[in-house]
Write a protein that holds these residues in place. Structure first.
Motif, PDB file in Angstrom:
ATOM      1  N   UNK A  53       0.716  -1.108  -0.160  1.00 28.44           N
ATOM      2  CA  UNK A  53       0.004   0.230  -0.115  1.00 28.44           C
ATOM      3  C   UNK A  53       1.053   1.408  -0.106  1.00 28.44           C
ATOM      4  N   UNK A  54       1.894   1.153   0.770  1.00 30.50           N
ATOM      5  CA  UNK A  54       2.808   2.373   0.647  1.00 30.50           C
ATOM      6  C   UNK A  54       3.623   2.771  -0.487  1.00 30.50           C
ATOM      7  N   UNK A  55       3.490   1.888  -1.452  1.00 28.54           N
ATOM      8  CA  UNK A  55       4.355   2.256  -2.661  1.00 28.54           C
ATOM      9  C   UNK A  55       3.305   2.612  -3.825  1.00 28.54           C
ATOM     10  N   UNK A  56       1.970   2.647  -3.620  1.00 28.27           N
ATOM     11  CA  UNK A  56       1.018   3.004  -4.704  1.00 28.27           C
ATOM     12  C   UNK A  56       1.056   4.386  -4.868  1.00 28.27           C
ATOM     13  N   UNK A  57       0.800   4.781  -6.118  1.00 28.68           N
ATOM     14  CA  UNK A  57       0.781   6.079  -6.591  1.00 28.68           C
ATOM     15  C   UNK A  57       1.920   6.289  -7.694  1.00 28.68           C
ATOM     16  N   UNK A  58       2.060   7.598  -7.979  1.00 28.60           N
ATOM     17  CA  UNK A  58       2.924   7.858  -9.177  1.00 28.60           C
ATOM     18  C   UNK A  58       4.284   8.505  -8.529  1.00 28.60           C
ATOM     19  N   UNK A 179      12.907   2.217   0.767  1.00 29.74           N
ATOM     20  CA  UNK A 179      12.616   2.479   2.003  1.00 29.74           C
ATOM     21  C   UNK A 179      11.668   3.634   1.628  1.00 29.74           C
ATOM     22  N   UNK A 180      10.460   3.717   2.348  1.00 25.23           N
ATOM     23  CA  UNK A 180       9.538   4.730   2.288  1.00 25.23           C
ATOM     24  C   UNK A 180       9.104   5.373   3.570  1.00 25.23           C
ATOM     25  N   UNK A 181       9.226   6.618   3.705  1.00 28.09           N
ATOM     26  CA  UNK A 181       8.779   7.331   5.016  1.00 28.09           C
ATOM     27  C   UNK A 181       7.895   8.399   4.492  1.00 28.09           C
ATOM     28  N   UNK A 182       6.613   8.393   4.637  1.00 30.49           N
ATOM     29  CA  UNK A 182       5.688   9.403   4.122  1.00 30.49           C
ATOM     30  C   UNK A 182       5.526   9.488   2.711  1.00 30.49           C
ATOM     31  N   UNK A 183       5.729  10.615   1.765  1.00 28.96           N
ATOM     32  CA  UNK A 183       5.590  10.454   0.427  1.00 28.96           C
ATOM     33  C   UNK A 183       7.192  10.683  -0.064  1.00 28.96           C
ATOM     34  N   UNK A 184       8.096   9.973   0.578  1.00 27.79           N
ATOM     35  CA  UNK A 184       9.547   9.876   0.170  1.00 27.79           C
ATOM     36  C   UNK A 184      10.027   8.514  -0.019  1.00 27.79           C
ATOM     37  N   UNK A 185      10.732   8.260  -0.928  1.00 33.17           N
ATOM     38  CA  UNK A 185      11.354   6.722  -1.212  1.00 33.17           C
ATOM     39  C   UNK A 185      12.678   6.865  -1.320  1.00 33.17           C
ATOM     40  N   UNK A 186      13.461   6.254  -0.492  1.00 39.48           N
ATOM     41  CA  UNK A 186      14.885   6.388  -0.342  1.00 39.48           C
ATOM     42  C   UNK A 186      15.692   4.992  -0.667  1.00 39.48           C
ATOM     43  N   UNK A 340      13.078   9.241  -4.881  1.00 41.09           N
ATOM     44  CA  UNK A 340      11.791   9.488  -5.638  1.00 41.09           C
ATOM     45  C   UNK A 340      10.689  10.246  -4.511  1.00 41.09           C
ATOM     46  N   UNK A 341       9.824  11.192  -5.244  1.00 43.23           N
ATOM     47  CA  UNK A 341       8.798  11.763  -4.344  1.00 43.23           C
ATOM     48  C   UNK A 341       7.467  11.243  -4.922  1.00 43.23           C
ATOM     49  N   UNK A 342       6.518  11.245  -4.120  1.00 39.15           N
ATOM     50  CA  UNK A 342       5.229  10.870  -4.612  1.00 39.15           C
ATOM     51  C   UNK A 342       4.486  12.086  -4.915  1.00 39.15           C
ATOM     52  N   UNK A 343       3.930  12.019  -6.335  1.00 42.19           N
ATOM     53  CA  UNK A 343       3.130  13.211  -6.866  1.00 42.19           C
ATOM     54  C   UNK A 343       1.702  13.234  -5.937  1.00 42.19           C
TER      55      UNK A 343
END
Length: 397
Positions: A53-58, A179-186, A340-343
């Protein structure tokens, strides 16, 4: 057909419909089969997520868009999805659909030009969790640990996975830890097991303990990524940060092997072997267990972003009564800038590509700067002056 026979047929159909209705009602309260995650009130087709779920989106950065939850699944593995990667070419003036499902290509025609290859790269991806996922309480998604304790995100959702990529016509499995924290992917991060520090703990104390590295890949790419050959884990205390270097080895992996290092009168134990990216790593040669020449610092090497989770613990007091209490912990520490950053989710990937490729780059500035107002009149051509034999550059002056 007799009247009794008709009544029996109607009764049979009615009972059948009731059975289907009861079955659907039972499914609505089915629990997620994934380890550590338990949800209610969700249809099992939605509950059995292939993409976390945390990886969904653009997701986006300067040179690409990445969509994990495209809805297209691999024919070769049940738990593998087919992501989409759009490259932002020519200083973001053209979006190239470089990687996607062949079924999506048939549905949405791609451009055919010198930039876009045909067909697009097709890659299947599986997601192996590296730590527990944590979601805010208001989302209604809870993570149940093996001992029955419940984990929530204190602020924003978080999680870490080993993204295992298989490209078409290549059986090699490539690893990209994220790793995802909020709307940031590292891509650069370290992970720690759940601590037992109380909820009164400060953020500095949340760092204490052993932080494990899972390796770093060069990116989520349409071609095989490059992974660093060494990893660095950290042991954090109140007043020091110890750097522990791991390198690839052909040793047999021993989950129980420990390595030891000391600082004055203090001694610390860490895992001797790590298994990551399909490889075995060690911090001590041979059969030894002592780490020599340990590197010590007073801080982590880069700017960090720490997740925060709240654990609802269950236990008993001294009298044997069942009690619950809250604890605060940190499980992921991201180092440096996000990859990456979530749109904002207001546009689909189709809208993004169409709008970007419909633009036209403005004309470049003139090669030579303007020199002022040109004193020119068409009468000079219609009725040339008597001194027409002079150089044209002098006309009109």
């Amino acid at each position: 057909m007799s009247c009794n026979t008709k009544k029996l047929i109607v009764l049979f159909l009615f009972i059948t419909l009731c059975c289907f209705a009861c079955a659907d009602g039972f499914k609505l309260w089915a629990q997620d089969s994934a380890v550590g995650v338990q949800t209610t009130g969700v249809h099992p087709d939605e509950d059995e997520r292939v993409v976390p779920l945390a990886l969904e989106g653009i997701w986006e950065n300067y040179n690409r868009y990445v969509v994990f939850d495209t809805g297209y699944l691999s024919e070769h593995a049940q738990d593998a999805s087919i992501p989409q990667i759009v490259l932002r070419m020519f200083y973001q003036w053209y979006d190239d659909r470089a990687a996607e499902s062949s079924a999506y290509t048939q549905k949405e025609n791609r451009d055919r030009n010198d930039t876009t290859d045909a067909p697009a790269v097709e890659m299947s991806v599986t997601y192996v969790p590296l730590t527990y996922e944590a979601y805010p309480l208001e989302t209604g998604v809870q993570t149940t640990l093996d001992n029955g304790d419940v984990l929530y995100a204190s602020e924003t959702l978080s999680g870490a996975w080993d993204i295992q990529i298989v490209y078409a016509h290549d059986k090699t499995v490539y690893h990209v830890p994220v790793a995802v924290i909020g709307n940031k992917l590292y891509l650069n991060f370290i992970v720690k097991n759940l601590s037992t520090i109380g909820i009164e703990s400060s953020n500095d104390q949340l760092l204490n303990g052993y932080w494990r590295d899972w390796g770093r890949a060069s990116g989520i790419l349409i071609s095989p990524p490059y992974n660093e050959k060494e990893m660095v884990s950290y042991f954090v205390t109140d007043d020091a940060v110890y750097y522990i270097r791991y390198w690839r080895t052909d040793m047999e992996f021993d989950d129980g092997a420990v390595a030891v290092f000391s600082d004055g009168s203090q001694s610390f134990e860490v895992p001797k072997h790590l298994r990551a990216q399909g490889q075995v790593y060690t911090c001590v040669n041979g059969r030894g267990s002592k780490i020599r020449n340990i590197t010590k610092s007073n801080a982590l090497p880069e700017e960090m972003t720490l997740n925060q989770v709240t654990v609802l613990r269950h236990g008993t007091d001294a009298d044997g009564n069942e009690i619950t209490w809250l604890e605060k912990a940190a499980t992921i520490c991201a180092l440096g800038e996000p990859y990456l950053t979530l749109t904002d989710g207001t546009r689909t990937i189709e809208q993004i590509v169409t709008e970007a490729n419909a633009r036209r780059k403005p004309d470049p500035p003139p090669l030579f700067p303007p020199h002022g107002i040109l004193d020119f009149d068409w009468s000079i051509v219609d009725r040339p002056p008597q001194n027409w034999f002079k150089r044209n550059s002098q006309l009109g002056k």
